[in-house]
Structures are given as structure tokens and as C-alpha cells.
Design an enzyme around this catalytic site. Structure first.
Site, mmCIF file in Angstrom:
data_model
loop_
_atom_site.group_PDB
_atom_site.id
_atom_site.type_symbol
_atom_site.label_atom_id
_atom_site.label_comp_id
_atom_site.label_asym_id
_atom_site.label_seq_id
_atom_site.Cartn_x
_atom_site.Cartn_y
_atom_site.Cartn_z
ATOM 1 C CG ASP A 50 -0.273 -0.298 2.527
ATOM 2 O OD1 ASP A 50 0.845 0.205 2.764
ATOM 3 O OD2 ASP A 50 -0.855 -1.048 3.324
ATOM 4 C CG HIS A 81 4.928 -9.570 -0.685
ATOM 5 N ND1 HIS A 81 4.241 -9.825 0.484
ATOM 6 C CD2 HIS A 81 5.887 -10.531 -0.768
ATOM 7 C CE1 HIS A 81 4.758 -10.894 1.079
ATOM 8 N NE2 HIS A 81 5.753 -11.325 0.344
ATOM 9 C CB CYS A 83 -0.004 -3.733 -22.808
ATOM 10 S SG CYS A 83 1.432 -2.690 -23.145
ATOM 11 C CB CYS A 137 2.918 -5.024 -26.759
ATOM 12 S SG CYS A 137 2.736 -5.756 -25.098
ATOM 13 N N GLY A 167 3.155 -6.627 13.212
ATOM 14 C CA GLY A 167 1.892 -6.784 12.495
ATOM 15 C C GLY A 167 1.872 -7.873 11.453
ATOM 16 C CG ASN A 219 0.839 -10.264 14.887
ATOM 17 O OD1 ASN A 219 0.453 -9.475 14.034
ATOM 18 N ND2 ASN A 219 0.335 -11.486 14.999
ATOM 19 N N GLY A 265 -2.077 -11.678 18.275
ATOM 20 C CA GLY A 265 -2.261 -13.065 17.884
ATOM 21 C C GLY A 265 -0.938 -13.791 17.774
#
Length: 296
Positions: free
Chosen positions: A128, A143, A201, A204, A241, A267, A269
């Protein structure tokens, strides 16, 4: 040494017979401040739990189980027109949630850790870009980033909003749908997508994909090597987190353990790395970080 981003099918949270104790922010903050004072130059790894207060949903509950169906797989996206129709159709609802999100106090607290020279590198599993908006500068987007789109054939790149607007113009009938937003710009929308027109795209006519490592795809090797180099030269690892159920994040805890680096987790949990860490804090993230900064 690229790391595959897998939805951890068959991977379960390690069994722990001990009850999970919830730490108050003052206690957790004091313990984390002590950890940082002992190991002042850290690599920080963050996950979806940092962004939930910004309105971006996370994937898993406190025991590491999926809250919803696993997200789109890379191979399915690349080989199936139907999957791409569903992804981009649901994205018309899900993407604005990420685009319009703003950093919360946890992002700002993490940025302050960097400004106080306690973060050598921030490796985030989130796509994000909220850490950057909050002021963190030494950031690796493990990622990828959801705000850009790339052509899988020619490498053409553009802003996600451009593809979003094209998709909306090409599919005016979808503008009236509403659904609960899901992580990574997805949404829990179940309708007939067979008539959805997918933007291709402009250079292409190839497949456009968010510049995100989908589940089943590999994190680029140079990204992983660079982060591991920083971890090796850091005093320790702080995870914030993340349940660490995805191996691309969990592997940093395994390397830290192998190299004798202390590991702390903050975290709500359990985490997959509970047996590997030196300090486990089950506590609210923003409140704990605020208390920590007040004691440093």
C-alpha cells in the site's frame, strides 16, 4: 534465493499449549524499548496488521487462519481470461480503498524509529506504500507496490489509476456494485464477470498486472538478497503486524535465528515464528509503539 509467496496451504500455526497472554501497551512498550536499547540498529519487518487501522483489511485472524478465500494465484491470473476478468472487475471496488487510505499512527511511529536511527531497513510485506507516505525512506516493498501496473510482455509501466479509469470507462455497468474490500485491492464481489472487458497494454496488447508479487510468484532475488545483507549486519530483527504465515516473510526469522540475531515480534495473535523469537508481544501495535517511543 528468491522467495515464493505462497498462501501456506498445509502450513499451520505451531502448536502451543500455553494460553496467549494479551500485554497492555505500557508493559509491552517498556519491554520493546528495553529490546531496542539492547539492540539499537534493527531491521524491521511489517505486515498487514500495521495497515488495518488505515481501513485496509488483513488476510488472517489471530491464529493465522484465512479470514476469506485465498487471493488470486499468479499462474491462474496469467493463464485464465476468466480470472483476469474477475480480478479487474473486483478491483474496481477494492483498489480505491487502498488508493484513498492514509497512514495511521503505527506507520508514523515506525517512521520515527527510523528518524531515531533504530531502523536500518524497513522491509514491508504490504503493497500500500503507506510507510513511505508516513515518512519512512529506507523501505523495501517485499511484495511490490499496488499503485503501479506493468505489462507482462513488454515491460510497459503506468499508474494503477490509469488502468482503473480505463476499466471503469470500458465497463460502465459495474459502477453500481458494492462489496466489502479485501486485501491487495481485491473485493468480496461475486457476480457474473463473463462480460467484463479487461484493459490490455496500450503498447503491445499484452497482459497488464499490478506490480505486486501475487501468491505463487517469486519475490525478486535481488530484493531478498539485499534485505538479508542488511539483516546480517543489523543488531536484530523486529517484526510488527505479521503472522509470518507466508514464507517470504518467515524466512527472515529463520535466518536471524541461524545468524544469532535476536528477534522480537509485536502482533495481535500468534505468529509462525513464536518458537524462534526472543521477545513476543501480543499487544496493540499503535499503542505499544507510542509507549515504546516514550521510553527510548
Amino acid at each position: 534465493m528468491s522467495a515464493i509467496r505462497k498462501p501456506a496451504k498445509g502450513v499451520t500455526m505451531p502448536i502451543d499449549d500455553q494460553p496467549l497472554v494479551l500485554h497492555g501497551p505500557d508493559e509491552a512498550g517498556a519491554r520493546l524499548a528495553e529490546f531496542i536499547q539492547r539492540y539499537p540498529r534493527l531491521m524491521i519487518l511489517t505486515g498487514a496488521g500495521v495497515s488495518t487501522d488505515s481501513g485496509i483489511p488483513d488476510y488472517r485472524d489471530g491464529d493465522g487462519a484465512w479470514k476469506r478465500k485465498p487471493p488470486v494465484q499468479h499462474q491462474d491470473f496469467m493463464t485464465s481470461v476468466a480470472v483476469r476478468r474477475r480480478y479487474w472487475g473486483r478491483s474496481l471496488i477494492g483498489w480505491p480503498v487502498i488508493r484513498n487510505a492514509r497512514p495511521n499512527t503505527a506507520h508514523h511511529h515506525v517512521a520515527e524509529l527510523e528518524s531515531r536511527n533504530h531502523s536500518r531497513l524497513l522491509v514491508t510485506q504490504n503493497v500500500d506504500r503507506l510507510h513511505q507516505q508516513a515518512g519512512s525512506s529506507a523501505v523495501t516493498d517485499l511484495h511490490g507496490r499496488a499503485d503501479e501496473v506493468i505489462c507482462m510482455s513488454c515491460g510497459y509501466r503506468c499508474k494503477r489509476d490509469e488502468v482503473h479509469e480505463r476499466s471503469a470507462d470500458m465497463n460502465p455497468g459495474f459502477e453500481h456494485y458494492s462489496a466489502v474490500a479485501a486485501p491487495d485491492g481485491d473485493a468480496d464481489l461475486e457476480v457474473d464477470f463473463s462480460g467484463f472487458r479487461v484493459a490490455s497494454c496500450p503498447r503491445c496488447d499484452g497482459i497488464l498486472k499490478p506490480d505486486v508479487v501475487f501468491f505463487g510468484d517469486y519475490v525478486p532475488k535481488d530484493r531478498v538478497y539485499s534485505a538479508l545483507d542488511t539483516l546480517r549486519s543489523s543488531d536484530g530483527l523486529l517484526v510488527i503486524g505479521s503472522s509470518l504465515m507466508v514464507y517470504s516473510g518467515f524466512r527472515f526469522c529463520r535466518y536471524a535465528r541461524e545468524w544469532g540475531k535476536p528477534v522480537a515480534t509485536l502482533n495481535l495473535g500468534r505468529t509462525r515464528a513464536d518458537a524462534l523469537v526472543d521477545l513476543k508481544l501480543n499487544a496493540g501495535i499503535s499503542e505499544t509503539l507510542a509507549a515504546t517511543l516514550g521510553k527510548l
